[in-house]
Design a protein around this motif. Structure first.
Motif, PDB file in Angstrom:
ATOM      1  N   UNK A 138      -4.718   1.572  -4.066  1.00 51.22           N
ATOM      2  CA  UNK A 138      -4.726   1.576  -2.602  1.00 51.22           C
ATOM      3  C   UNK A 138      -6.118   1.217  -2.077  1.00 51.22           C
ATOM      4  N   UNK A 171      -8.952  18.359  -9.989  1.00 51.72           N
ATOM      5  CA  UNK A 171      -9.661  17.098  -9.790  1.00 51.72           C
ATOM      6  C   UNK A 171     -10.604  17.180  -8.597  1.00 51.72           C
ATOM      7  N   UNK A 214       0.830  -1.207   0.000  1.00 52.68           N
ATOM      8  CA  UNK A 214       0.000   0.000   0.000  1.00 52.68           C
ATOM      9  C   UNK A 214       0.863   1.255   0.000  1.00 52.68           C
ATOM     10  N   UNK A 252      -4.802  10.449  -8.473  1.00 51.20           N
ATOM     11  CA  UNK A 252      -5.996  10.143  -7.681  1.00 51.20           C
ATOM     12  C   UNK A 252      -6.556   8.790  -8.076  1.00 51.20           C
ATOM     13  N   UNK A 267     -10.698   6.584   0.277  1.00 54.57           N
ATOM     14  CA  UNK A 267     -10.509   5.143   0.117  1.00 54.57           C
ATOM     15  C   UNK A 267      -9.255   4.652   0.828  1.00 54.57           C
ATOM     16  N   UNK A 268      -8.442   5.580   1.356  1.00 58.09           N
ATOM     17  CA  UNK A 268      -7.254   5.148   2.120  1.00 58.09           C
ATOM     18  C   UNK A 268      -7.653   4.711   3.521  1.00 58.09           C
ATOM     19  N   UNK A 285      -7.691   1.122   5.044  1.00 55.50           N
ATOM     20  CA  UNK A 285      -6.399   0.483   5.336  1.00 55.50           C
ATOM     21  C   UNK A 285      -5.998   0.755   6.779  1.00 55.50           C
ATOM     22  N   UNK A 325     -12.978  14.553  -6.835  1.00 51.68           N
ATOM     23  CA  UNK A 325     -12.405  13.222  -7.054  1.00 51.68           C
ATOM     24  C   UNK A 325     -11.281  12.952  -6.055  1.00 51.68           C
ATOM     25  N   UNK A 326     -10.582  14.016  -5.684  1.00 52.43           N
ATOM     26  CA  UNK A 326      -9.513  13.881  -4.689  1.00 52.43           C
ATOM     27  C   UNK A 326     -10.079  13.365  -3.369  1.00 52.43           C
ATOM     28  N   UNK A 337     -10.894   9.701  -3.687  1.00 53.62           N
ATOM     29  CA  UNK A 337      -9.680   8.891  -3.663  1.00 53.62           C
ATOM     30  C   UNK A 337      -9.101   8.829  -2.256  1.00 53.62           C
ATOM     31  N   UNK A 338      -9.063   9.978  -1.574  1.00 54.27           N
ATOM     32  CA  UNK A 338      -8.457  10.003  -0.235  1.00 54.27           C
ATOM     33  C   UNK A 338      -9.272   9.185   0.756  1.00 54.27           C
ATOM     34  N   UNK A 377       1.058   4.235  -2.835  1.00 55.58           N
ATOM     35  CA  UNK A 377       0.875   5.654  -2.509  1.00 55.58           C
ATOM     36  C   UNK A 377       2.044   6.481  -3.036  1.00 55.58           C
ATOM     37  N   UNK A 418      -4.553   6.070  -6.449  1.00 54.10           N
ATOM     38  CA  UNK A 418      -4.907   5.867  -5.037  1.00 54.10           C
ATOM     39  C   UNK A 418      -6.232   5.130  -4.945  1.00 54.10           C
TER      40      UNK A 418
END
Lengths: 200, 384
Positions: A67, B142, A40, A60, B152-153, B156, B145-146, B149-150, A44, A63
């Motif tokens: 990820x 973006x 992961x 993006x 989705x971290x 984890x 969309x940012x 995407x963020x 990133x 990610x």
């Protein structure tokens, strides 16, 4: 050297060192959960490299897909089958490691050769920055339509396959419809594979 | 002549306040080079937004305590400050001085890293939250969309802390959180996509501007009512609020992935979940409720009063109204979320997944299709 370029250089050095050490960690660490988390981190950092190249949409997407989806799925699979069992020692592990190491070193040598022989000074197309999103969309629906659709058909096939494997009642109907299955397997089965589950 | 043209162009492209330009002008007037001025400017909006987020959390925690008390016919916090308004401060202070416990057989590295990984993407997402035309950290292309995407971290980090706690409840909570977050991300993204299709841009500033052409009635909630509901349900699920708080279901899992956490590490989870709630409410108000827009367009008011919209006083007033409107809409949604939390029962895990995959996902797809059809049929009303 201006502030912008020096920041870029520092970011590049940090990101590439994280990628190289992380990728080595993914391969070399024994604990598979650590490997997955490191993977992961590598994903990133690759997204960070895309950002440095002014490709924010690709970063993006990297990610989101790698990820957020791929790596989480890998972790999910590892944690759901998290058995603490001792693996049997594999015969000739050292020789296997040696050979795979040789293959990797060969690949690395090949990449180095490409790196040295290519003339990197030729200017590529100009970076388009923010309008890249629109341009990617245009390309996906004009000249890259066929690969795009093929990729989606491939994903659809994989998804249907996964659903068929996960749905036991579909398999059971196939089993009941074939005559060549010995009756005692069906009778002795304690698994509910062969029950009709379509009612619930 | 060219310089005047340039200034006019800037005024056209950048209506409203531009604090960065004024700050740079000020520092350059004091004899600093522009690169240094830019460097000095950079941390200011970040710190401001971070402070705003933290104060927002304090207010939300106080609201949560007071509204839950009202829902259960209690008084709630009373003694810490007037109406118990300092109670969140006391909570935070308590968590700050508590012992930081790492369980004996836990994986201490991952155990520490987990909460950090949960908090950082949430705070980073504030990058794209606009409080006015130029009142945001960065108008990245973006944009929204940012945020997708963020966010989705986050799973984890949740999986990491669930695994590292070495506790079956934590692991189950982490797995549930990840499953829930993955399932609800898809209808959420599809609902956002419908809005993006109408405004032809991913940038949050463009999305708000497109809604503020004729005031209240051009807000996206009237053009995207289904999308609004889908987004709100998914946002609640992403924030793990009741009725979707399965990852920390107290009766089943003690506290889910937070079970083994104490002190400041627990506070990071706590902060993360509340910042995420405020962020989601902000984004609902940006995507569907016209962001900083006043129900009657500001330009209309200034024109009818015979004032130029570019006069400094009017601009400051407009910016103030913009910030107040954003915060007002956001806290209205936070209030709804709190009310939902204290009045609805928790769904089961199969109901949760059924709702996500079998109901919201098809509806979101149909909504997207309808939006595309309406955009082709009525390009005036649906941003052609």
């Amino acid at each position: 050297m201006t502030i912008a370029t020096s920041t870029e250089l520092i970011c590049f050095l940090i990101l590439s060192s994280v990628i190289v050490s992380g990728a080595l960690g993914v391969v070399l660490i024994d604990n598979i959960v650590y490997s997955a988390f490191l993977l992961g981190g590598v994903f990133m950092s690759v997204a960070g490299l895309y950002l440095l190249l002014n490709a924010s949409f690709v970063a993006a997407a990297q990610i989101l897909v790698y990820v957020g989806a791929v790596n989480v799925l890998i972790l999910f699979a590892i944690m759901l089958v998290n058995k603490q069992e001792e693996l049997k020692p594999i015969k000739g592990l050292k020789i296997r490691r040696f050979f795979s190491g040789c293959v990797c070193a060969g690949l690395l040598a090949l990449l180095f050769r490409v790196d040295i022989t290519t003339n990197w000074a030729t200017p590529g197309p100009k970076a388009i920055g923010e309008i890249a999103t629109e341009r990617i969309g245009e390309h996906l629906f004009t000249d890259y339509l066929l690969p795009f659709e093929l990729a989606s058909v491939l994903l659809l096939m994989a998804m249907i396959g996964a659903i068929v494997l996960a749905r036991r009642d579909v398999i059971s109907i196939e089993l009941e419809s074939t005559d060549s299955i010995p009756q005692n397997i069906i009778n002795n089965s304690t698994d509910n594979v062969l029950l009709d589950q379509s009612s619930d | 002549m060219f310089t005047t043209l340039k200034i006019v162009l800037i005024a056209v492209v950048n209506p409203g306040l531009d604090l960065e330009r004024s700050f740079n002008h000020l520092l350059q007037g004091m004899g600093l080079p522009s690169s240094i001025a830019h460097l000095l400017w950079l941390p200011l909006p970040m710190l401001l937004v971070l402070t705003a987020a933290l104060i927002g959390v304090l207010v939300t925690v106080w609201l949560e305590r007071k509204i839950s008390a009202a829902a259960q016919q209690r008084v709630g916090p009373e003694y810490a400050g007037a109406l118990g308004i300092l109670q969140p401060m006391a909570d935070g202070l308590k968590l700050l001085v508590k012992e930081d416990i790492i369980p004996h057989k836990a994986d201490s590295l991952l155990f520490t890293l987990g909460p950090i990984l949960v908090l950082i993407p949430v705070i980073l997402s504030w990058l794209i939250v606009p409080f006015g035309q130029n009142l945001l950290i960065s108008n990245v292309g973006i944009g929204i969309f940012l945020w997708i995407a963020l966010s989705s971290i986050q799973p984890i980090g949740l999986l990491m802390s669930g695994y590292a706690s070495n506790n079956k409840y934590s692991l189950l909570g982490g797995l549930r959180a990840a499953a829930q977050s993955i399932s609800y991300e898809i209808p959420l993204a599809l609902a956002v996509l419908a809005v993006v299709m109408m405004s032809n841009s991913l940038s949050t500033v463009d999305i708000v501007n497109q809604q503020n052409t004729t005031g209240l009635f051009s807000w996206n909630i009237f053009r995207q009512p289904v999308g609004f509901l889908i987004f709100w349900i998914c946002a609640l699920a992403e924030c793990e609020r009741l009725p979707f708080d399965l990852p920390e279901a107290e009766e089943e899992l003690v506290a889910g992935y937070q079970t083994e956490y104490a002190g400041m590490k627990f506070a990071l989870f706590y902060l993360g979940s509340y910042i995420n709630l405020i962020l989601s409410s902000l984004l609902v108000s940006i995507l569907y409720l016209g962001g900083w827009g006043f129900p009657i367009p500001i330009d209309l008011i200034t024109n009818s009063l015979g004032q130029s919209p570019n006069a400094p006083v009017i601009q400051i007033l407009a910016a103030t109204i913009g910030i107040i409107m954003t915060v007002f809409k956001t806290y209205f949604l936070v209030f709804l979320a709190i009310l939902l939390r204290w009045t609805t029962p928790r769904v089961r895990i199969d109901q949760l997944l059924d709702l996500g995959w079998k109901f919201l996902l098809p509806i979101a797809l149909v909504n997207l299709l309808f939006t595309a059809a309406l955009k082709l049929a009525f390009p005036i009303a649906f941003g052609g």
